[in-house]
Design an enzyme around this catalytic site. Structure first.
Site, PDB file in Angstrom:
ATOM      1  NE  ARG A  80      -4.223  -1.465   0.212  1.00  0.00           N
ATOM      2  CZ  ARG A  80      -4.340  -2.728  -0.216  1.00  0.00           C
ATOM      3  NH1 ARG A  80      -3.320  -3.332  -0.802  1.00  0.00           N
ATOM      4  NH2 ARG A  80      -5.483  -3.375  -0.065  1.00  0.00           N
ATOM      5  CB  SER A 106      -8.768  -1.320   4.222  1.00  0.00           C
ATOM      6  OG  SER A 106      -9.030  -2.593   3.714  1.00  0.00           O
ATOM      7  CD  GLU A 153      -5.910   1.270   2.091  1.00  0.00           C
ATOM      8  OE1 GLU A 153      -5.422   1.026   0.996  1.00  0.00           O
ATOM      9  OE2 GLU A 153      -7.087   1.059   2.358  1.00  0.00           O
TER      10      GLU A 153
HETATM   11  N1  EPU Z   1     -10.573 -10.381  10.038  1.00  0.00           N
HETATM   12  C1  EPU Z   1     -11.241 -10.462  11.236  1.00  0.00           C
HETATM   13  N2  EPU Z   1     -12.288  -9.629  11.447  1.00  0.00           N
HETATM   14  C2  EPU Z   1     -12.710  -8.745  10.516  1.00  0.00           C
HETATM   15  C3  EPU Z   1     -11.996  -8.636   9.294  1.00  0.00           C
HETATM   16  C4  EPU Z   1     -10.933  -9.482   9.081  1.00  0.00           C
HETATM   17  O1  EPU Z   1     -10.911 -11.269  12.088  1.00  0.00           O
HETATM   18  O2  EPU Z   1     -13.695  -8.039  10.764  1.00  0.00           O
HETATM   19  C5  EPU Z   1      -9.488 -11.330   9.767  1.00  0.00           C
HETATM   20  C6  EPU Z   1     -10.018 -12.404   8.776  1.00  0.00           C
HETATM   21  O3  EPU Z   1     -10.561 -13.452   9.463  1.00  0.00           O
HETATM   22  C7  EPU Z   1      -8.786 -12.786   8.012  1.00  0.00           C
HETATM   23  C8  EPU Z   1      -7.888 -11.572   8.098  1.00  0.00           C
HETATM   24  O4  EPU Z   1      -8.430 -10.710   9.089  1.00  0.00           O
HETATM   25  O5  EPU Z   1      -8.138 -13.838   8.640  1.00  0.00           O
HETATM   26  C9  EPU Z   1      -7.779 -10.866   6.772  1.00  0.00           C
HETATM   27  O6  EPU Z   1      -9.058 -10.394   6.367  1.00  0.00           O
HETATM   28  P1  EPU Z   1      -9.408 -10.081   4.845  1.00  0.00           P
HETATM   29  O7  EPU Z   1      -9.044 -11.223   3.981  1.00  0.00           O
HETATM   30  O8  EPU Z   1     -10.808  -9.603   4.772  1.00  0.00           O
HETATM   31  O9  EPU Z   1      -8.391  -8.946   4.436  1.00  0.00           O
HETATM   32  P2  EPU Z   1      -7.850  -7.629   5.147  1.00  0.00           P
HETATM   33  O10 EPU Z   1      -6.432  -7.848   5.542  1.00  0.00           O
HETATM   34  O11 EPU Z   1      -8.790  -7.177   6.198  1.00  0.00           O
HETATM   35  C10 EPU Z   1      -6.845  -6.678   2.952  1.00  0.00           C
HETATM   36  C11 EPU Z   1      -6.905  -5.418   2.151  1.00  0.00           C
HETATM   37  C12 EPU Z   1      -8.209  -5.328   1.385  1.00  0.00           C
HETATM   38  C13 EPU Z   1      -8.304  -6.529   0.461  1.00  0.00           C
HETATM   39  C14 EPU Z   1      -8.226  -7.803   1.295  1.00  0.00           C
HETATM   40  C15 EPU Z   1      -8.155  -9.041   0.444  1.00  0.00           C
HETATM   41  C16 EPU Z   1      -5.551  -3.833   3.390  1.00  0.00           C
HETATM   42  C17 EPU Z   1      -5.524  -2.614   4.244  1.00  0.00           C
HETATM   43  N3  EPU Z   1      -6.752  -4.264   3.033  1.00  0.00           N
HETATM   44  O12 EPU Z   1      -7.881  -6.599   3.933  1.00  0.00           O
HETATM   45  O13 EPU Z   1      -8.154  -4.156   0.582  1.00  0.00           O
HETATM   46  O14 EPU Z   1      -9.504  -6.509  -0.277  1.00  0.00           O
HETATM   47  O15 EPU Z   1      -7.006  -7.784   2.086  1.00  0.00           O
HETATM   48  O16 EPU Z   1      -6.892  -9.139  -0.124  1.00  0.00           O
HETATM   49  O17 EPU Z   1      -4.492  -4.358   3.042  1.00  0.00           O
HETATM   50  C18 EPU Z   1      -8.686  -1.829   0.599  1.00  0.00           C
HETATM   51  O18 EPU Z   1      -7.482  -1.610   0.519  1.00  0.00           O
HETATM   52  O19 EPU Z   1      -9.513  -0.902   0.657  1.00  0.00           O
HETATM   53  C19 EPU Z   1      -9.156  -3.206   0.678  1.00  0.00           C
HETATM   54  C20 EPU Z   1     -10.445  -3.515   0.836  1.00  0.00           C
END
Ligand code: EPU
Length: 345
Positions: free
Chosen positions: A165, A242, A338
């Site tokens: 990012r 995010s 972010e």
């Molecule tokens: N998780 C939780 N609770 C929640 C949300 C997530 O426990 O409410 C845990 C999930 O269980 C999972 C882990 O966190 O084990 C990762 O969650 P998720 O796959 O939803 O991804 P993220 O790390 O929360 C990142 C990106 C997203 C992208 C997803 C998928 C960032 C800041 N965000 O989110 O990007 O869609 O991975 O690759 O890196 C964005 O940048 O706006 C965005 C949506």
């Protein structure tokens, strides 16, 4: 002058958080002639310049002094060389439409980045990424106008300094360039990336219902379904995806963290650095689905901050700061925003 420049223009429709914000001066530019005119106007009045694309990764405070420029350049060109397809895409194109256009042509490499809101020109700034793929994986170069000189420079992959990012456009080259066009390299051969845990689980479930190969089209369909389930649609409920980055910890801090929280989701970036899921940290603080006034953290994805209606930027930023403070006091981990914040209250 042929370019239309408005005064005291509302930006409510130019940011997906639907914040009330006013640009002192405002214009939309469709080509380099318009853009040069806009820069000349700003220079003549000594105005600061703020460049916006689709406004899907910004927090706009009430007043943006100076000239706000919306980049609306359109056009996609391609050339095929052996197995490679090089696409030159204008900054004002919509990112997700580009992904669908590539899929319709059976050009592969960006299928995991389907449904990411925003414009093509904004994509390199935060090196958009999702489900195991980042823009930097397919990125070749970009053309950008130097705001001070009006010259158009080509910046290679290396010069853009991509990270998680992150790019030079968020750091030492912030406010130096306006991105006009990006070049990416796709492939005629499918090479699906489906290791990301949520994606591989969803594909496994899907395989129980249907048979056949995991194609890029199927990956894109599965990701679109996950996103629909987890991420609120900004056209229905205002958000910027995010709201915080996943914090990056060095291996010794991550080991200490995992001793206390062995079930926490942690992803390796390289041998020395790890990303901790900020959504998990926020959820463990009891803030998933928590609402205060007009703002809250989504009940589907704790990392997404939503504006339920008439939130002001002040209310929204105070709320996000209280979330940050709670995560800091519980886990000792400092979250970073972010989206980029512009303007003044
Ligand atoms: N998780 C939780 N609770 C929640 C949300 C997530 O426990 O409410 C845990 C999930 O269980 C999972 C882990 O966190 O084990 C990762 O969650 P998720 O796959 O939803 O991804 P993220 O790390 O929360 C990142 C990106 C997203 C992208 C997803 C998928 C960032 C800041 N965000 O989110 O990007 O869609 O991975 O690759 O890196 C964005 O940048 O706006 C965005 C949506």
């Amino acid at each position: 002058m042929t370019l239309k420049i408005s005064y005291n223009r509302s930006l409510m429709r130019n940011n997906t958080l639907a914040l009330q914000s006013t640009a002192e001066y405002f214009c939309e530019v469709k080509n380099t002639t318009d853009l040069r005119e806009a820069l000349t106007f700003a220079r003549s009045k000594n105005l600061a310049i703020t460049v916006l694309g689709a406004g899907s990764n910004v927090v706009l405070k009430s007043n943006l002094f100076g000239l706000v420029v919306i980049i609306n350049f359109k056009g996609i060109r391609h050339s095929i060389d052996g197995n490679d397809v090089v696409l030159s895409v204008a900054a004002g194109e919509n990112w997700s439409s580009l992904v669908k256009y590539a899929l319709r042509n059976n050009w592969y490499g960006i299928e995991n980045l389907v449904q990411i809101p925003g414009s093509v020109g904004a994509a390199p700034i935060q090196n958009i990424g999702a489900y195991g793929v980042e823009l930097s994986d397919v990125f070749v170069s970009l053309d950008a106008m130097d705001i001070r000189t009006g010259e158009i420079n080509s910046l290679s992959h290396e010069l853009c300094g991509f990270g998680y990012r992150d790019s030079i456009f968020k750091r030492k080259r912030k406010k130096k360039y306006i991105i006009l066009e990006i070049k990416i390299k796709l492939s005629l051969t499918a090479n699906v990336q489906c290791d990301y845990p949520l994606l591989s689980e969803a594909l496994k479930m899907d395989s129980q219902k249907s048979t056949g190969l995991i194609t890029p089209h199927r990956v894109a369909r599965t990701i679109s379904d996950i996103r629909r389930r987890k991420l609120p649609d900004p056209s229905i409920i205002a958000n910027v995806g995010s709201f915080f980055k996943n914090p990056v910890l060095k291996s010794d801090s991550v080991s200490r963290f995992l001793e206390c929280y062995p079930l926490a989701p942690v992803f390796e970036i390289n041998g020395a650095e790890y990303k901790v899921a900020a959504g998990w940290l926020i959820e463990k603080c009891g803030l998933k689905g928590f609402r205060s006034g007009n703002v809250g953290m989504s009940s589907e994805q704790a990392l997404v901050l939503v504006n339920y209606g008439n939130a002001s930027s002040r209310e929204l930023l105070q709320f996000s700061e209280s979330v940050r403070q709670q995560v800091l006091s519980v886990f000792g981990i400092s979250l970073e925003l972010e989206p980029t914040v512009y303007g003044s209250f």
